[in-house]
Every structure is written in C-alpha cells, then in structure tokens.
Design an enzyme around this catalytic site. Structure first.
Site, mmCIF file in Angstrom:
data_model
loop_
_atom_site.group_PDB
_atom_site.id
_atom_site.type_symbol
_atom_site.label_atom_id
_atom_site.label_comp_id
_atom_site.label_asym_id
_atom_site.label_seq_id
_atom_site.Cartn_x
_atom_site.Cartn_y
_atom_site.Cartn_z
ATOM 1 N N LYS A 115 32.637 44.964 63.899
ATOM 2 C CA LYS A 115 31.199 45.200 63.707
ATOM 3 C C LYS A 115 30.782 46.561 64.246
ATOM 4 O O LYS A 115 29.898 47.208 63.673
ATOM 5 C CB LYS A 115 30.387 44.087 64.382
ATOM 6 N N LYS A 197 39.153 34.058 49.394
ATOM 7 C CA LYS A 197 38.147 33.026 49.644
ATOM 8 C C LYS A 197 36.824 33.391 48.949
ATOM 9 O O LYS A 197 36.465 34.567 48.903
ATOM 10 C CB LYS A 197 37.927 32.954 51.160
ATOM 11 N N LYS A 200 30.033 35.096 50.211
ATOM 12 C CA LYS A 200 28.700 35.533 49.787
ATOM 13 C C LYS A 200 28.599 37.053 49.771
ATOM 14 O O LYS A 200 27.717 37.608 49.147
ATOM 15 C CB LYS A 200 27.617 34.919 50.658
#
Ligand code: TRP
Length: 334
Positions: A115, A197, A200
């Site tokens: 991040k 996978k 979103k």
C-alpha cells in the site's frame, strides 16, 4: 464464549461493490454461522481512512455494505453488523496495543509495503499501524475465530503475537484467535481469465459479475466468458473456464458438479452459458430487490445501526476496561 457459543469476528472495508465471488465465496457461507458462533461483522471505517476517501462516498458505501449484508440474509438480530467508528473502544484499545507492538514487526507487514508503494504521496502513520487496529478489533471481542482471506493471515499472526505478549505480562486477558477455515465456499474465478480470482478491482468489466448487475448484464457477461475448444461440459482442471462455470452453477442451484455434467451432456457451450447466466440472475434478484426495499426503509436500518453499536460497545467495553485496569489506568469514579 457467550451462551456456550464461541465468538466470531470479521471486519470488512466498504470499498466499491461486492462481486459474485465475494457473495458465493464468503457472504453466503456466513448465513448459517450464527447457529454455532456469536458473530460480529464490523464495517471498518477507521481502517478506510488510512487511504484518502471522499467523505460522502465513504458514508454511502459503508451504509450500502451494511444494508447489503442484511439483504443477502445475515439476520441483524443474530449477527451484530455495525460500524467501527460507532464503538470508540476500537481506537482506544488500538492505542494501547500500539505500545505492545514493535516497529520491527510492523516493518515486516507485506500489505503495508504494497500500500505504501501504491500511495507514495500519503504514507501516513495510520497506514503503518493498520494491523494494530485490526488486532484491537479482534481482541476486543475475545474472538475465537476470524474468517479472513490469505492476504490477511500475516495480520492475524501479528494479532496472536501481540495478544500472547500482553497475556505474558498481565495474565490471561485475551483469547488467542484462530483463522476460520470452515467449509470454504467455492473460489470463483474471473470470467475472462479463469486462472485468476474474480476481483472487484479487475480493469476488465466483463471479468466479474457485480452483485448489483441487472439480468441482461449478467447474461451478457456469462455469454462472453472465456472457455476452450473442447466442446464438452466436464468438471476437470484441463478446462478451467468450464470448471469455473460449473462451480458457479453448482453454488446457485445446489447441484453437484457431476449432476451438472449430466444435465448438460451433449449440449453446447452457448446453452450452458445461458443457463448459468439465468440461474445467477434469478439467484441474485431477491437479494437486489431486498436491498432496494431496505435502502428505502431508513428507520429500520437506523434502528439496526443503533442497536448493534450498543451491543458491540457492551462487549468491547468489557474487554477494554479490563485492559485499562491491567496497564495501570486509574479507576473510574461513578
Ligand atoms: N484488514 C481487513 C481487510 O482488509 C479488514 C479487517 C479490519 C478485518 N479489521 C478486521 C478482518 C478484523 C478481520 C478481522 O480485509
């Protein structure tokens, strides 16, 4: 333990919208957990502001997520679904646990490194101590089990280490939590690359079915799903696209993969994809309708939010008071 039930806690960030993968892989499997566990599902808005958020958007997404959980069938009386920011004990225990977590431990967190690289202009202290707040979430509820994805296992390990360290100094204060593995739901893969996978954040909109997609969109996305040229509907690793579609169809119809193979024996991929699309659309429609209905019922949702914050606050404060006493804070005068 509460009434002989073990405690279960999970936190979720209100980022964007849920996919069919989130629904079939996780949410749908949580619906029956409240029989066995005392369940807490927290919308972790304190965690959300470790990256910059648009305030109105964050508020809206958090409420939508909470409403969607209820619409999908999580009974808000049997499951405590609440906002982290409504229970100040999270931040308070977070501070205390900061003082029991080593910088060396936080430096090893791979999610922080990822991040920080992604948000190089805003590497704030909250992003760094994010895992400590997560430890506080879990430990406040004396959680026995925590359903998490593998990306969160390192944070759960840290939680256990910090809890053991604290218990080592002050006696048995915290339950040491374990990852909840349980019956894992089918892992739903991307419709455009069945080795990945369903996510979103996929840039290709055809790769994932969103929980709020309408029937036409769902059917169109399944029609475009990447398969193979075998022209056989068989459940096997050599045909990952077809295998994924069989998994989806099995989840929504309750049929086994072998039954699905038989049902579509001799049929073409076009027919099969249409059947999968229609069954998924039919399966999601009641959830979507219930979401629309609940979204309009402001008073009902507000009531749930208030009651569940109180319930969560009650449990959280019990642990917090114990911890405050252990570390040497003065007794409260009533
Ligand atoms: N960090 C988790 C995630 O991004 C969310 C989370 C916050 C969480 N607190 C938690 C998950 C406590 C489980 C338990 O997915």
């Amino acid at each position: 333990m509460l009434d002989g039930k073990k405690m279960l806690f999970s936190g979720m960030q209100a980022t964007g919208t849920l996919t069919l993968g989130n629904y079939l892989g996780a949410l749908k499997n949580w619906l029956t957990l409240s029989d066995e566990y005392e369940c807490f599902y927290c919308v972790v808005d304190l965690h959300s502001i470790t990256v910059r958020q648009d305030p109105a958007e964050l508020r809206k997404r958090a409420r939508n997520l909470l409403t969607l959980y209820i619409a999908a069938g999580l009974d808000p009386v049997k499951n405590c679904i609440y906002y982290q920011s409504h229970v100040p004990a999270h931040a308070e225990l977070g501070w205390i646990l900061n003082c029991f977590t080593y910088v060396g431990e936080l430096n090893r967190m791979t999610q922080f490194k990822d991040k920080a690289a992604k948000h190089a202009d805003n590497i704030n202290a909250g992003l760094y101590t994010y895992p400590v707040l997560m430890a506080a979430d879990i430990l406040l509820f004396q959680s026995d089990v925590v359903p998490v994805g593998i990306d969160q296992m390192q944070h759960l390990e840290l939680t256990r280490d910090v809890a053991e360290r604290f218990n080592g100094i002050y006696g048995d204060v915290f339950t040491i939590p374990e990852a909840y593995l349980g019956k894992t739901g089918a892992k739903i893969m991307s419709l455009q690359d069945p080795t990945k996978k369903m996510s979103k954040s996929d840039e290709n909109p055809n790769a994932s079915i969103l929980l709020m997609d309408d029937t036409d969109t769902i059917i169109r996305k399944f029609k475009r799903a990447v398969t193979d040229s075998e022209a056989q509907i068989l459940y096997r690793d050599e045909q990952p696209g077809i295998k994924n579609l069989i998994n989806v169809y099995s989840c929504v119809t309750g049929k086994t993969p072998a039954e699905v193979e038989r049902e579509f024996d001799g049929k073409g991929y076009g027919d099969f994809k249409l059947a999968v699309g229609e069954s998924v659309a039919n399966h999601l429609r009641p959830v979507q309708d219930e979401f629309a209905r609940l979204s309009k019922d402001k008073a009902y949702i507000d009531g749930i939010i208030k009651e569940n914050a109180e319930k969560a606050g009650y449990f959280a404060n019990k642990t917090l008071r114990k911890v405050q006493k252990k570390v040497g804070f003065p007794e409260r005068i009533r």
